[in-house]
Design a protein around this motif. Structure first.
Motif, PDB file in Angstrom:
ATOM      1  N   SER A  17     -54.825  87.450 -34.862  1.00  0.00           N
ATOM      2  CA  SER A  17     -55.675  86.220 -34.037  1.00  0.00           C
ATOM      3  C   SER A  17     -54.707  85.714 -33.247  1.00  0.00           C
ATOM      4  O   SER A  17     -53.350  85.365 -33.487  1.00  0.00           O
ATOM      5  N   VAL A  18     -55.384  84.804 -32.235  1.00  0.00           N
ATOM      6  CA  VAL A  18     -54.629  83.707 -31.638  1.00  0.00           C
ATOM      7  C   VAL A  18     -55.332  82.480 -31.889  1.00  0.00           C
ATOM      8  O   VAL A  18     -56.663  82.330 -31.897  1.00  0.00           O
ATOM      9  N   ASN A  19     -54.785  81.406 -32.268  1.00  0.00           N
ATOM     10  CA  ASN A  19     -55.099  80.157 -32.742  1.00  0.00           C
ATOM     11  C   ASN A  19     -54.528  79.298 -31.695  1.00  0.00           C
ATOM     12  O   ASN A  19     -53.286  78.855 -32.130  1.00  0.00           O
ATOM     13  N   LEU A  20     -55.197  78.752 -30.703  1.00  0.00           N
ATOM     14  CA  LEU A  20     -54.651  77.734 -29.935  1.00  0.00           C
ATOM     15  C   LEU A  20     -55.115  76.313 -30.373  1.00  0.00           C
ATOM     16  O   LEU A  20     -56.225  75.854 -30.702  1.00  0.00           O
ATOM     17  N   MET A  21     -54.125  75.345 -30.265  1.00  0.00           N
ATOM     18  CA  MET A  21     -54.422  73.782 -30.649  1.00  0.00           C
ATOM     19  C   MET A  21     -54.502  73.433 -29.046  1.00  0.00           C
ATOM     20  O   MET A  21     -53.573  73.228 -28.487  1.00  0.00           O
ATOM     21  N   PRO A  45     -64.672  77.513 -32.385  1.00  0.00           N
ATOM     22  CA  PRO A  45     -63.827  76.216 -32.210  1.00  0.00           C
ATOM     23  C   PRO A  45     -63.900  75.398 -33.453  1.00  0.00           C
ATOM     24  O   PRO A  45     -64.883  75.941 -34.429  1.00  0.00           O
ATOM     25  N   ARG A  46     -63.041  74.730 -33.897  1.00  0.00           N
ATOM     26  CA  ARG A  46     -62.937  74.079 -34.956  1.00  0.00           C
ATOM     27  C   ARG A  46     -62.255  72.686 -34.664  1.00  0.00           C
ATOM     28  O   ARG A  46     -61.160  72.366 -33.805  1.00  0.00           O
ATOM     29  N   THR A  47     -62.823  71.458 -34.907  1.00  0.00           N
ATOM     30  CA  THR A  47     -62.062  70.182 -34.535  1.00  0.00           C
ATOM     31  C   THR A  47     -61.291  69.794 -35.671  1.00  0.00           C
ATOM     32  O   THR A  47     -61.658  69.647 -36.948  1.00  0.00           O
ATOM     33  N   ARG A  48     -60.231  69.305 -35.232  1.00  0.00           N
ATOM     34  CA  ARG A  48     -58.937  69.198 -36.188  1.00  0.00           C
ATOM     35  C   ARG A  48     -59.012  67.432 -36.311  1.00  0.00           C
ATOM     36  O   ARG A  48     -58.543  67.213 -37.253  1.00  0.00           O
ATOM     37  N   GLY A  53     -59.285  64.031 -30.456  1.00  0.00           N
ATOM     38  CA  GLY A  53     -59.496  64.915 -29.405  1.00  0.00           C
ATOM     39  C   GLY A  53     -58.983  66.313 -29.622  1.00  0.00           C
ATOM     40  O   GLY A  53     -58.552  67.058 -28.692  1.00  0.00           O
ATOM     41  N   ILE A  54     -58.348  66.565 -30.674  1.00  0.00           N
ATOM     42  CA  ILE A  54     -57.659  67.939 -30.988  1.00  0.00           C
ATOM     43  C   ILE A  54     -58.835  68.875 -31.446  1.00  0.00           C
ATOM     44  O   ILE A  54     -59.275  68.681 -32.623  1.00  0.00           O
ATOM     45  N   LEU A  55     -58.812  70.015 -31.029  1.00  0.00           N
ATOM     46  CA  LEU A  55     -59.448  71.430 -31.238  1.00  0.00           C
ATOM     47  C   LEU A  55     -58.640  72.378 -31.451  1.00  0.00           C
ATOM     48  O   LEU A  55     -57.619  72.721 -30.817  1.00  0.00           O
ATOM     49  N   ASP A  56     -59.129  73.267 -32.210  1.00  0.00           N
ATOM     50  CA  ASP A  56     -58.687  74.585 -32.368  1.00  0.00           C
ATOM     51  C   ASP A  56     -59.353  75.818 -31.925  1.00  0.00           C
ATOM     52  O   ASP A  56     -60.844  75.707 -32.092  1.00  0.00           O
ATOM     53  N   PHE A  57     -59.175  76.655 -31.262  1.00  0.00           N
ATOM     54  CA  PHE A  57     -59.825  77.833 -30.902  1.00  0.00           C
ATOM     55  C   PHE A  57     -59.158  79.083 -31.447  1.00  0.00           C
ATOM     56  O   PHE A  57     -58.235  79.432 -31.159  1.00  0.00           O
ATOM     57  N   LEU A  58     -59.813  79.827 -32.355  1.00  0.00           N
ATOM     58  CA  LEU A  58     -59.467  81.082 -33.024  1.00  0.00           C
ATOM     59  C   LEU A  58     -60.248  82.013 -32.180  1.00  0.00           C
ATOM     60  O   LEU A  58     -61.361  82.072 -31.924  1.00  0.00           O
ATOM     61  N   THR A  59     -59.386  83.037 -31.759  1.00  0.00           N
ATOM     62  CA  THR A  59     -60.107  84.162 -31.090  1.00  0.00           C
ATOM     63  C   THR A  59     -59.002  85.612 -31.245  1.00  0.00           C
ATOM     64  O   THR A  59     -58.009  85.397 -31.739  1.00  0.00           O
ATOM     65  N   SER A  60     -59.709  86.542 -30.822  1.00  0.00           N
ATOM     66  CA  SER A  60     -58.925  87.601 -31.191  1.00  0.00           C
ATOM     67  C   SER A  60     -58.206  87.945 -29.861  1.00  0.00           C
ATOM     68  O   SER A  60     -58.385  87.323 -28.865  1.00  0.00           O
ATOM     69  N   PRO A  61     -57.185  88.698 -30.055  1.00  0.00           N
ATOM     70  CA  PRO A  61     -56.036  88.897 -28.616  1.00  0.00           C
ATOM     71  C   PRO A  61     -56.719  89.638 -27.521  1.00  0.00           C
ATOM     72  O   PRO A  61     -56.620  89.447 -26.356  1.00  0.00           O
ATOM     73  N   VAL A  85     -52.019  72.601 -26.583  1.00  0.00           N
ATOM     74  CA  VAL A  85     -50.803  71.627 -27.280  1.00  0.00           C
ATOM     75  C   VAL A  85     -49.755  72.869 -27.848  1.00  0.00           C
ATOM     76  O   VAL A  85     -48.485  72.952 -27.462  1.00  0.00           O
ATOM     77  N   LYS A  86     -50.360  73.742 -28.241  1.00  0.00           N
ATOM     78  CA  LYS A  86     -49.461  74.981 -29.020  1.00  0.00           C
ATOM     79  C   LYS A  86     -50.505  76.260 -29.620  1.00  0.00           C
ATOM     80  O   LYS A  86     -51.698  75.826 -29.697  1.00  0.00           O
ATOM     81  N   ASP A  87     -49.672  77.286 -29.864  1.00  0.00           N
ATOM     82  CA  ASP A  87     -50.105  78.608 -30.518  1.00  0.00           C
ATOM     83  C   ASP A  87     -50.148  78.496 -31.989  1.00  0.00           C
ATOM     84  O   ASP A  87     -48.701  78.365 -32.102  1.00  0.00           O
ATOM     85  N   LEU A  88     -50.813  78.202 -32.677  1.00  0.00           N
ATOM     86  CA  LEU A  88     -50.509  78.303 -34.091  1.00  0.00           C
ATOM     87  C   LEU A  88     -50.604  79.748 -34.465  1.00  0.00           C
ATOM     88  O   LEU A  88     -49.934  79.844 -35.948  1.00  0.00           O
ATOM     89  N   GLY A  89     -50.989  80.737 -33.880  1.00  0.00           N
ATOM     90  CA  GLY A  89     -50.901  82.245 -34.128  1.00  0.00           C
ATOM     91  C   GLY A  89     -51.399  82.520 -35.738  1.00  0.00           C
ATOM     92  O   GLY A  89     -52.548  82.206 -36.000  1.00  0.00           O
ATOM     93  N   ASP A  90     -50.747  83.311 -36.444  1.00  0.00           N
ATOM     94  CA  ASP A  90     -51.269  83.594 -37.522  1.00  0.00           C
ATOM     95  C   ASP A  90     -50.667  82.624 -38.781  1.00  0.00           C
ATOM     96  O   ASP A  90     -50.735  83.018 -39.842  1.00  0.00           O
ATOM     97  N   ASN A  91     -50.145  81.422 -38.426  1.00  0.00           N
ATOM     98  CA  ASN A  91     -49.596  80.592 -39.487  1.00  0.00           C
ATOM     99  C   ASN A  91     -50.595  79.882 -40.190  1.00  0.00           C
ATOM    100  O   ASN A  91     -51.192  79.002 -39.460  1.00  0.00           O
ATOM    101  N   TRP A  92     -51.293  80.554 -40.875  1.00  0.00           N
ATOM    102  CA  TRP A  92     -52.617  79.863 -41.459  1.00  0.00           C
ATOM    103  C   TRP A  92     -52.101  78.486 -42.176  1.00  0.00           C
ATOM    104  O   TRP A  92     -53.213  77.371 -42.374  1.00  0.00           O
TER     105      TRP A  92
END
Length: 97
Positions: A17-21, A45-48, A53-61, A85-92
């Motif tokens: 997955s790709v998890n963008l903050m 989308p997930r509100t952090r 105003g911080i959101l995460d977007f989890l998507t497939s490559p 802000v950054k890519d959280l990748g697979d670091n859950w």
């Protein structure tokens, strides 16, 4: 909108997955979340932090390019403060804190 380092890291599949903050104007957070969610579930989308105003977007490559198109359009037409802000990748562990 995207720096070269982030583009380089995202260009090496396979990944689960790709998890963008993303940081946005807090007053537009709900609108942006609904716009991304409404595009055929391209990203989840997930509100952090609503106050910051911080959101995460989890998507497939497979959908990363589509997500960038949507985020670019939002930045140009609705919220010029939007930034990845950054890519959280697979670091859950980092993604859920």
């Amino acid at each position: 909108m995207l720096d070269d380092d982030l583009l380089e890291r995202l260009s090496h599949p396979p990944r689960k997955s790709v998890n963008l903050m993303v940081k946005v104007d807090p007053s537009k957070l709900n609108f942006i979340s609904m716009v991304v969610d409404g595009h055929g579930r391209i990203a989840l989308p997930r509100t952090r932090s609503g106050k910051q105003g911080i959101l995460d977007f989890l998507t497939s490559p497979d959908f990363v390019d589509d997500l960038y198109l949507i985020l670019d359009d939002i930045k140009k037409n609705y919220d010029p403060t939007l930034e990845i802000v950054k890519d959280l990748g697979d670091n859950w562990l980092e993604a859920v804190t």
